[in-house]
Design a protein around this motif. Structure first.
Motif, PDB file in Angstrom:
ATOM      1  N   TYR A  16     160.481   6.204  88.560  1.00 21.01           N
ATOM      2  CA  TYR A  16     159.931   5.934  89.869  1.00 21.01           C
ATOM      3  C   TYR A  16     158.471   5.423  89.490  1.00 21.01           C
ATOM      4  O   TYR A  16     157.772   5.828  88.841  1.00 21.01           O
ATOM      5  CB  TYR A  16     159.588   7.355  90.327  1.00 21.01           C
ATOM      6  CG  TYR A  16     160.998   8.231  90.847  1.00 21.01           C
ATOM      7  CD1 TYR A  16     161.765   7.705  91.357  1.00 21.01           C
ATOM      8  CD2 TYR A  16     160.915   9.442  90.405  1.00 21.01           C
ATOM      9  CE1 TYR A  16     162.947   8.451  91.708  1.00 21.01           C
ATOM     10  CE2 TYR A  16     162.157  10.215  90.552  1.00 21.01           C
ATOM     11  CZ  TYR A  16     163.065   9.710  91.183  1.00 21.01           C
ATOM     12  OH  TYR A  16     164.400  10.432  91.426  1.00 21.01           O
ATOM     13  N   CYS A  17     158.349   4.270  90.226  1.00 22.55           N
ATOM     14  CA  CYS A  17     157.006   3.662  89.947  1.00 22.55           C
ATOM     15  C   CYS A  17     156.652   2.631  91.401  1.00 22.55           C
ATOM     16  O   CYS A  17     157.477   2.516  92.085  1.00 22.55           O
ATOM     17  CB  CYS A  17     157.126   2.688  88.692  1.00 22.55           C
ATOM     18  SG  CYS A  17     158.227   1.582  88.555  1.00 22.55           S
ATOM     19  N   VAL A  48     162.518  15.705  93.176  1.00 21.16           N
ATOM     20  CA  VAL A  48     163.324  16.024  92.029  1.00 21.16           C
ATOM     21  C   VAL A  48     162.743  17.262  91.274  1.00 21.16           C
ATOM     22  O   VAL A  48     163.383  18.083  90.734  1.00 21.16           O
ATOM     23  CB  VAL A  48     163.295  14.711  90.738  1.00 21.16           C
ATOM     24  CG1 VAL A  48     164.329  13.860  91.599  1.00 21.16           C
ATOM     25  CG2 VAL A  48     162.216  14.517  90.325  1.00 21.16           C
ATOM     26  N   VAL A  49     161.297  17.386  91.439  1.00 15.05           N
ATOM     27  CA  VAL A  49     160.707  18.662  91.067  1.00 15.05           C
ATOM     28  C   VAL A  49     161.238  19.879  91.779  1.00 15.05           C
ATOM     29  O   VAL A  49     161.528  20.962  91.393  1.00 15.05           O
ATOM     30  CB  VAL A  49     159.312  18.857  90.993  1.00 15.05           C
ATOM     31  CG1 VAL A  49     158.559  20.014  90.661  1.00 15.05           C
ATOM     32  CG2 VAL A  49     158.872  17.616  90.017  1.00 15.05           C
ATOM     33  N   PHE A  98     164.166  12.032  84.394  1.00 10.94           N
ATOM     34  CA  PHE A  98     163.268  11.169  85.427  1.00 10.94           C
ATOM     35  C   PHE A  98     161.763  11.014  84.914  1.00 10.94           C
ATOM     36  O   PHE A  98     161.502  11.787  84.085  1.00 10.94           O
ATOM     37  CB  PHE A  98     163.279  12.180  86.747  1.00 10.94           C
ATOM     38  CG  PHE A  98     164.287  12.560  87.384  1.00 10.94           C
ATOM     39  CD1 PHE A  98     165.021  11.546  88.020  1.00 10.94           C
ATOM     40  CD2 PHE A  98     164.903  13.680  87.148  1.00 10.94           C
ATOM     41  CE1 PHE A  98     166.316  11.797  88.587  1.00 10.94           C
ATOM     42  CE2 PHE A  98     166.334  14.071  87.600  1.00 10.94           C
ATOM     43  CZ  PHE A  98     167.062  13.047  88.227  1.00 10.94           C
ATOM     44  N   ILE A  99     161.272   9.893  85.113  1.00  7.63           N
ATOM     45  CA  ILE A  99     159.775   9.496  84.748  1.00  7.63           C
ATOM     46  C   ILE A  99     159.114   8.900  85.944  1.00  7.63           C
ATOM     47  O   ILE A  99     159.431   8.039  86.845  1.00  7.63           O
ATOM     48  CB  ILE A  99     159.965   8.466  83.669  1.00  7.63           C
ATOM     49  CG1 ILE A  99     160.680   8.737  82.790  1.00  7.63           C
ATOM     50  CG2 ILE A  99     158.251   7.802  83.237  1.00  7.63           C
ATOM     51  CD1 ILE A  99     160.910   7.461  81.563  1.00  7.63           C
ATOM     52  N   ALA A 100     157.919   9.830  86.326  1.00  8.32           N
ATOM     53  CA  ALA A 100     157.119   9.344  87.160  1.00  8.32           C
ATOM     54  C   ALA A 100     155.896   8.231  86.793  1.00  8.32           C
ATOM     55  O   ALA A 100     155.266   8.810  86.225  1.00  8.32           O
ATOM     56  CB  ALA A 100     156.686  10.380  88.074  1.00  8.32           C
ATOM     57  N   THR A 129     156.587   7.218  95.358  1.00  5.53           N
ATOM     58  CA  THR A 129     156.712   7.642  94.000  1.00  5.53           C
ATOM     59  C   THR A 129     156.430   8.903  94.156  1.00  5.53           C
ATOM     60  O   THR A 129     157.243  10.110  93.623  1.00  5.53           O
ATOM     61  CB  THR A 129     155.887   6.907  92.948  1.00  5.53           C
ATOM     62  OG1 THR A 129     156.029   5.478  92.966  1.00  5.53           O
ATOM     63  CG2 THR A 129     155.842   7.647  91.865  1.00  5.53           C
ATOM     64  N   LEU A 130     155.343   9.373  94.984  1.00  6.57           N
ATOM     65  CA  LEU A 130     155.139  10.822  95.112  1.00  6.57           C
ATOM     66  C   LEU A 130     156.363  11.448  95.825  1.00  6.57           C
ATOM     67  O   LEU A 130     156.515  12.637  95.449  1.00  6.57           O
ATOM     68  CB  LEU A 130     153.800  11.051  96.038  1.00  6.57           C
ATOM     69  CG  LEU A 130     152.622  10.611  95.443  1.00  6.57           C
ATOM     70  CD1 LEU A 130     151.505  10.582  96.354  1.00  6.57           C
ATOM     71  CD2 LEU A 130     152.138  11.884  94.298  1.00  6.57           C
ATOM     72  N   ASP A 131     156.737  11.007  96.892  1.00  9.49           N
ATOM     73  CA  ASP A 131     157.988  11.550  97.425  1.00  9.49           C
ATOM     74  C   ASP A 131     159.181  11.924  96.561  1.00  9.49           C
ATOM     75  O   ASP A 131     159.840  12.860  96.425  1.00  9.49           O
ATOM     76  CB  ASP A 131     158.624  10.498  98.628  1.00  9.49           C
ATOM     77  CG  ASP A 131     159.834  10.867  99.216  1.00  9.49           C
ATOM     78  OD1 ASP A 131     159.899  12.021  99.592  1.00  9.49           O
ATOM     79  OD2 ASP A 131     160.606  10.140  99.416  1.00  9.49           O
ATOM     80  N   GLU A 132     159.579  10.855  95.786  1.00  8.34           N
ATOM     81  CA  GLU A 132     160.617  11.077  94.827  1.00  8.34           C
ATOM     82  C   GLU A 132     160.273  12.065  93.745  1.00  8.34           C
ATOM     83  O   GLU A 132     161.084  12.888  93.405  1.00  8.34           O
ATOM     84  CB  GLU A 132     160.867   9.611  94.095  1.00  8.34           C
ATOM     85  CG  GLU A 132     161.364   8.553  95.068  1.00  8.34           C
ATOM     86  CD  GLU A 132     161.027   7.318  94.752  1.00  8.34           C
ATOM     87  OE1 GLU A 132     162.051   6.394  95.327  1.00  8.34           O
ATOM     88  OE2 GLU A 132     160.303   6.901  94.028  1.00  8.34           O
TER      89      GLU A 132
END
Length: 194
Positions: free
Chosen positions: A10-11, A120-121, A104-106, A113-116
């Motif tokens: 996510y970026c 997942v968290v 997953f990588i933020a 990106t915050l939403d995604e």
């Protein structure tokens, strides 16, 4: 440890105000490709999304983009990928990204990106999946986010274990090692429950 074959990143669809974000996206894209890890991402050709996809492709990696048709129609869909899925909605996009990924990588990004990330968290907290989540905290970009999570814990709205749901690294070079150091999932993901 279950093998990490595909990672969702996510970026931002912007580059941000520092060249370091671009450099870190290039490094991460290369490292994923060099380690045989398929990149799953939002399918855009602009911003950090385009940078990481291009870097992974240039390094010989496999890149799968998933983009809603309304964004593709704005001509931001990346046409040079291994696969590009054009889907009907943001919800379908997010679901496919989760289902196709082993972790997953933020990276730095905006509200999308915050939403995604929070989705997942939350799903990991609810035991709907147990896939690793890495926060790439380039130049302390995510410091306010981490402080917010800590405040939520301190004020009694989340357990102390919430901070164990994700791992924070400061440099793209450390991401693959962090992924490989994650413990094996307690249970496989159950897509029908997500």
């Amino acid at each position: 440890m279950t093998a990490i074959r595909s990672v969702c990143v996510y970026c931002g669809s912007s580059l941000g105000e520092s060249q370091i974000y671009t450099a870190q996206a290039q490094i991460l894209g290369r490292r994923l490709a060099e380690n045989g890890i398929r990149l799953i991402y939002g399918g855009g050709r602009i911003g950090l999304m385009g940078v990481i996809a291009d870097a992974a492709m240039k390094a010989g990696g496999e890149v799968v983009g998933i983009i809603p048709n309304h964004l593709h129609d704005w001509e931001v869909g990346h046409t040079g990928l291994t696969e590009l899925h054009v889907v009907d909605s943001m919800h379908t996009r997010k679901r496919m990204m989760v289902d196709m990924s082993d972790a997953f990588i933020a990276m730095p990004g905006g509200v999308g990106t915050l939403d995604e990330f929070f989705e997942v968290v939350t799903w990991r907290q609810l035991k709907l999946h147990d896939k690793p989540i890495i926060v790439l905290n380039t130049e302390d970009y995510w410091h306010p986010l981490l402080a917010l999570v800590e405040a939520v814990i301190e004020r009694g709205f989340a357990r102390r274990t919430t901070s164990n749901l994700f791992t924070v690294v400061d440099d793209a070079e450390a991401v693959v090692a962090a992924l490989l150091a994650e413990p094996a999932p307690e249970r496989p993901a159950t897509p029908s429950r997500i």
